[in-house]
Design an enzyme around this catalytic site. Structure first.
Site, PDB file in Angstrom:
ATOM      1  N   ARG A 256      40.839 -40.201  71.316  1.00  0.00           N
ATOM      2  CA  ARG A 256      39.525 -40.434  70.920  1.00  0.00           C
ATOM      3  C   ARG A 256      38.948 -41.348  70.396  1.00  0.00           C
ATOM      4  O   ARG A 256      39.873 -42.065  69.533  1.00  0.00           O
ATOM      5  CB  ARG A 256      39.130 -38.998  70.387  1.00  0.00           C
ATOM      6  CG  ARG A 256      39.298 -37.815  71.042  1.00  0.00           C
ATOM      7  CD  ARG A 256      38.261 -37.414  72.171  1.00  0.00           C
ATOM      8  NE  ARG A 256      38.356 -36.144  72.841  1.00  0.00           N
ATOM      9  CZ  ARG A 256      38.892 -36.140  73.728  1.00  0.00           C
ATOM     10  NH1 ARG A 256      39.578 -37.128  74.724  1.00  0.00           N
ATOM     11  NH2 ARG A 256      38.834 -34.942  74.408  1.00  0.00           N
ATOM     12  N   GLU A 285      30.719 -43.439  72.845  1.00  0.00           N
ATOM     13  CA  GLU A 285      30.964 -43.514  74.173  1.00  0.00           C
ATOM     14  C   GLU A 285      29.915 -42.585  74.695  1.00  0.00           C
ATOM     15  O   GLU A 285      29.474 -42.436  75.886  1.00  0.00           O
ATOM     16  CB  GLU A 285      32.221 -43.124  74.689  1.00  0.00           C
ATOM     17  CG  GLU A 285      32.877 -41.873  74.274  1.00  0.00           C
ATOM     18  CD  GLU A 285      34.130 -41.756  75.129  1.00  0.00           C
ATOM     19  OE1 GLU A 285      35.078 -42.315  74.692  1.00  0.00           O
ATOM     20  OE2 GLU A 285      34.168 -40.477  75.553  1.00  0.00           O
ATOM     21  N   HIS A 317      36.905 -43.665  79.774  1.00  0.00           N
ATOM     22  CA  HIS A 317      37.370 -42.223  79.505  1.00  0.00           C
ATOM     23  C   HIS A 317      37.752 -41.870  81.063  1.00  0.00           C
ATOM     24  O   HIS A 317      37.231 -40.674  81.407  1.00  0.00           O
ATOM     25  CB  HIS A 317      36.308 -41.390  78.905  1.00  0.00           C
ATOM     26  CG  HIS A 317      37.121 -40.437  78.006  1.00  0.00           C
ATOM     27  ND1 HIS A 317      36.601 -39.939  76.899  1.00  0.00           N
ATOM     28  CD2 HIS A 317      38.083 -39.796  78.436  1.00  0.00           C
ATOM     29  CE1 HIS A 317      37.236 -38.956  76.467  1.00  0.00           C
ATOM     30  NE2 HIS A 317      38.367 -38.861  77.416  1.00  0.00           N
TER      31      HIS A 317
HETATM   32  P1  NAD Z   1      49.144 -32.174  72.048  1.00  0.00           P
HETATM   33  O1  NAD Z   1      48.527 -31.182  71.137  1.00  0.00           O
HETATM   34  O2  NAD Z   1      50.235 -31.703  72.860  1.00  0.00           O
HETATM   35  O3  NAD Z   1      49.652 -33.465  71.119  1.00  0.00           O
HETATM   36  C1  NAD Z   1      48.988 -33.812  69.854  1.00  0.00           C
HETATM   37  C2  NAD Z   1      49.857 -34.378  68.920  1.00  0.00           C
HETATM   38  O4  NAD Z   1      49.316 -34.842  67.922  1.00  0.00           O
HETATM   39  C3  NAD Z   1      50.839 -33.091  68.060  1.00  0.00           C
HETATM   40  O5  NAD Z   1      52.084 -33.367  68.236  1.00  0.00           O
HETATM   41  C4  NAD Z   1      50.148 -33.061  66.952  1.00  0.00           C
HETATM   42  O6  NAD Z   1      51.117 -32.654  65.900  1.00  0.00           O
HETATM   43  C5  NAD Z   1      50.021 -34.385  66.851  1.00  0.00           C
HETATM   44  N1  NAD Z   1      48.842 -34.634  65.305  1.00  0.00           N
HETATM   45  C6  NAD Z   1      48.041 -33.861  65.020  1.00  0.00           C
HETATM   46  N2  NAD Z   1      47.584 -34.301  63.761  1.00  0.00           N
HETATM   47  C7  NAD Z   1      48.094 -35.578  63.658  1.00  0.00           C
HETATM   48  C8  NAD Z   1      48.039 -36.374  62.548  1.00  0.00           C
HETATM   49  N3  NAD Z   1      46.981 -36.213  61.584  1.00  0.00           N
HETATM   50  N4  NAD Z   1      48.709 -37.370  62.462  1.00  0.00           N
HETATM   51  C9  NAD Z   1      49.756 -37.509  63.651  1.00  0.00           C
HETATM   52  N5  NAD Z   1      49.932 -36.580  64.536  1.00  0.00           N
HETATM   53  C10 NAD Z   1      49.006 -35.934  64.479  1.00  0.00           C
HETATM   54  O7  NAD Z   1      47.824 -32.827  72.557  1.00  0.00           O
HETATM   55  P2  NAD Z   1      47.930 -33.865  74.090  1.00  0.00           P
HETATM   56  O8  NAD Z   1      47.639 -32.742  75.257  1.00  0.00           O
HETATM   57  O9  NAD Z   1      49.018 -34.762  73.855  1.00  0.00           O
HETATM   58  O10 NAD Z   1      46.499 -34.465  73.887  1.00  0.00           O
HETATM   59  C11 NAD Z   1      46.289 -35.656  72.849  1.00  0.00           C
HETATM   60  C12 NAD Z   1      44.863 -36.133  72.642  1.00  0.00           C
HETATM   61  O11 NAD Z   1      44.718 -36.853  74.098  1.00  0.00           O
HETATM   62  C13 NAD Z   1      43.970 -35.041  72.995  1.00  0.00           C
HETATM   63  O12 NAD Z   1      43.510 -34.305  71.437  1.00  0.00           O
HETATM   64  C14 NAD Z   1      42.807 -35.883  73.259  1.00  0.00           C
HETATM   65  O13 NAD Z   1      42.033 -36.178  72.203  1.00  0.00           O
HETATM   66  C15 NAD Z   1      43.218 -37.002  74.148  1.00  0.00           C
HETATM   67  N6  NAD Z   1      43.046 -36.671  75.690  1.00  0.00           N
HETATM   68  C16 NAD Z   1      42.631 -37.954  76.334  1.00  0.00           C
HETATM   69  C17 NAD Z   1      42.156 -37.734  77.583  1.00  0.00           C
HETATM   70  C18 NAD Z   1      41.774 -38.950  78.297  1.00  0.00           C
HETATM   71  O14 NAD Z   1      41.305 -38.885  79.510  1.00  0.00           O
HETATM   72  N7  NAD Z   1      41.607 -40.240  77.630  1.00  0.00           N
HETATM   73  C19 NAD Z   1      42.659 -36.783  78.385  1.00  0.00           C
HETATM   74  C20 NAD Z   1      43.280 -35.719  77.713  1.00  0.00           C
HETATM   75  C21 NAD Z   1      43.702 -35.660  76.181  1.00  0.00           C
END
Ligand code: NAD
Length: 353
Positions: A256, A285, A317
């Site tokens: 994000r 964005e 994105h």
């Molecule tokens: P997930 O919940 O499986 O993993 C997120 C990880 O971040 C977890 O392990 C969590 O413990 C960790 N986390 C939370 N707070 C934290 C902090 N303060 N410091 C460090 N780590 C921390 O989620 P995911 O499915 O891997 O997705 C991750 C992110 O990817 C989503 O939140 C979303 O913002 C982003 N995303 C982007 C797209 C895109 O098209 N660009 C698509 C899907 C997801």
């Protein structure tokens, strides 16, 4: 933001009143490519889908009036005011076609009796593979080389890259996407460092080592962000951290935009502290992405400055945008709406304590 709890922990008062018949769904930010996937997932007529090009915000929320369900994407705004209006118009379910939910005021949703579902997992590979593509594009200067060869220029000046093999890659957020990216980087022969508020044994099984973020940034050649945007992670990468990172660090952000202070990144690119930046997300964005600005003046000087660097690669994105991911996103969304219509437990529900 208070962390979400599983739907199984829901108290009874959150169970919905049985909605009558087939729910009407107002689908916001519905692009031409969204519609066939959603229509295919809804082939059995679980709900009635009405598509709107507009993003959901305070000006467009009236479009949802009379629809039991509003379906939104990453740049729709479901703040407290919008949720109040949605509830007043009869909406009882907000269905996110994405994983991240930083654009939804969950406390306000609960206060107004609007339940919220998301797609907690679809294809982590889609985002992880796109992140790897951005990294390779950046370090091997692929966009620059492609422009050049199309123009009949086959010189190599300015195209010098570096081997990823043996480099140190830091993964911030080792959840579903972060671990998939770590696996790819392991395959390239990289050393793995990780930072997460909740450590994942799978990351350590890959040979990864956890540490504090400042320590990681001081050691890593590449850092890739995969944690959610929350009040705790807003501007995780700021001027202070960039001042102490390893000189020449490559910054990747496909999570994000708000994780990164863009103005500070621009200063770090100008001073050459950062060696390159590849992003799929940008903090402002919402007003730019998923629209065609090619015949207009982009009204964002910070973004335009970012695009002006030769060592910056930006996509709008699209990391999620694979056939597999779109299929799963649509099926999960329609399944959730079906659960809602039948008064069942919502397996993808987001609630706060
Ligand atoms: P997930 O919940 O499986 O993993 C997120 C990880 O971040 C977890 O392990 C969590 O413990 C960790 N986390 C939370 N707070 C934290 C902090 N303060 N410091 C460090 N780590 C921390 O989620 P995911 O499915 O891997 O997705 C991750 C992110 O990817 C989503 O939140 C979303 O913002 C982003 N995303 C982007 C797209 C895109 O098209 N660009 C698509 C899907 C997801």
């Amino acid at each position: 933001m208070t962390p979400a709890t599983p739907a199984s922990d829901l108290p009874d008062r959150h169970l919905p009143v049985q909605p009558p018949g087939v729910p009407k769904v107002a689908v916001f930010s519905a692009q031409s490519y969204d519609r066939p996937f959603l229509d295919a997932a809804n082939a059995k007529g679980i709900c009635r889908l009405r598509y709107f090009d507009s993003a959901l915000d305070a000006d467009t929320v009236g479009l949802a009036a009379g629809h039991e369900v509003a379906c939104i994407f990453v740049n729709d705004r479901a703040d407290a005011g919008v949720l109040r209006s949605l509830a007043a118009g009869g909406t009882r379910l907000l269905a996110l076609r994405c994983t991240g939910f930083n654009n939804v005021a969950l406390a306000a949703a609960r206060a107004h009796g609007v339940r919220v579902v998301r797609v907690s997992t679809y294809s982590p590979y889609s985002v992880a593979e796109h992140t790897a593509a951005l990294l390779l594009s950046l370090v091997r200067r692929i966009p620059r080389a492609w422009y050049r060869t199309r123009d009949g220029n086959f010189t190599l000046d300015g195209l010098l890259g570096f081997d990823l093999h043996g480099r140190t890659v830091a993964v911030v957020g080792t959840g579903r996407i972060g671990i998939a990216f770590a696996r790819i980087m392991r395959g390239f022969g990289c050393e793995l460092l990780g930072h997460d508020s909740s450590e994942n044994p799978e990351f350590e099984a890959l040979g990864g080592r956890y540490g504090g973020l400042d320590e990681l940034l001081a050691q890593a050649d590449v850092v890739s962000l995969h944690c959610p945007l929350t009040p705790q992670t807003q501007y995780l990468i700021d001027a202070r951290r960039l001042a102490t990172c390893k000189p020449g660090l490559i910054l990747l952000n496909t999570s994000r935009g708000g994780l990164v202070d863009t103005a500070a990144v621009i200063e770090a690119l100008k001073s050459e502290r950062l060696g390159g930046v590849a992003i799929d997300v940008y903090e402002q964005e919402a007003d730019l992405f998923y629209r065609d600005w090619s015949s207009r003046i982009v009204p964002d000087d910070l973004f335009e400055r970012l695009l002006s660097f030769h060592n910056v690669v930006v996509t709008g994105h699209q990391a999620f945008f694979t056939h597999e991911a779109m299929t799963t996103i649509s099926r999960t969304t329609i399944d959730s709406i079906g659960q809602f219509a039948r008064g069942e437990r919502l397996s993808e529900e987001l609630v706060i304590d």
